[in-house]
Each structure stands twice: as C-alpha cells, then as structure tokens.
Scaffold this motif. Sequence first.
Motif: not given
Length: 119
Positions: A1-30
């Motif tokens: 069985m795989t242990v879930m430790r990271k959220p699901t990445l929905i979308k990302q927007q990357i600039a030179e020194n910044s990034v915005t990530l939209w994350l689904q914080v799944d209820g199964e995260i350990e």
Amino acid sequence: MTVMRKPTLIKQQIAENSVTLWLQVDGEIEDFKGHFPQFPLLPGVTQIDWAVYYAQQLFDSPKSFQGMEVIKFQEPILKDALVKLALTWHADKQKLHFNYTSEQGDESHTHSSGRILLG
C-alpha cells in the motif's frame, strides 16, 4: 500500500523567482492521521515541508533546511481543501517566502505564511 504524503497538484503558474501552486489537500494524506482525530487538520510541519519540497523542485533551491525566520499559522487547512501555495525564492538571501491561501465564495483566507532559510 502506498502512503500518500503530498497533495494533488491541480495547476501551477511559474515566474522568474516565484510560483503559485493550486493544491488539492486529499483527505487520505498520511499526515492527517493522529493529528487531532476528532478534528483532523494539516500539521504546520507538513505545510513547511511542502513549501521546501516544491521550492527545491521548481527553483533548484539548496537542500539544507537552516531554520525559520517568521512563521504564522492563522486558519487550519482541513481535509479535501483546495489551497493556493505562493512561493518566492530570494537566492541572494537564501530565503523562501511562502503563503497558503484559499477562496471561499468571495472571501480569501490566509492559512499560513512565513520565511524559511535554506543553505
């Protein structure tokens, strides 16, 4: 069985020194297990871990955690939340700024923010 430790990445927007990530914080995260069984919430240490993890992946920032300068936890992140993680990397100072927010209707909520020293 795989242990879930990271959220699901929905979308990302990357600039030179910044990034915005939209994350689904799944209820199964350990990390939800045992962290207040009656009211599961995402631990602060997990929020910091994710910020460092994504910074290392997207900015090629240093791998060594040197400490925190500022940290503020304002509203809990609950199971199955959709959150936005904004990261800004300041290579000259070796500092990572992070900010977790979410939208509920017309309202924006800040969950946590801070500055992490990497080296």
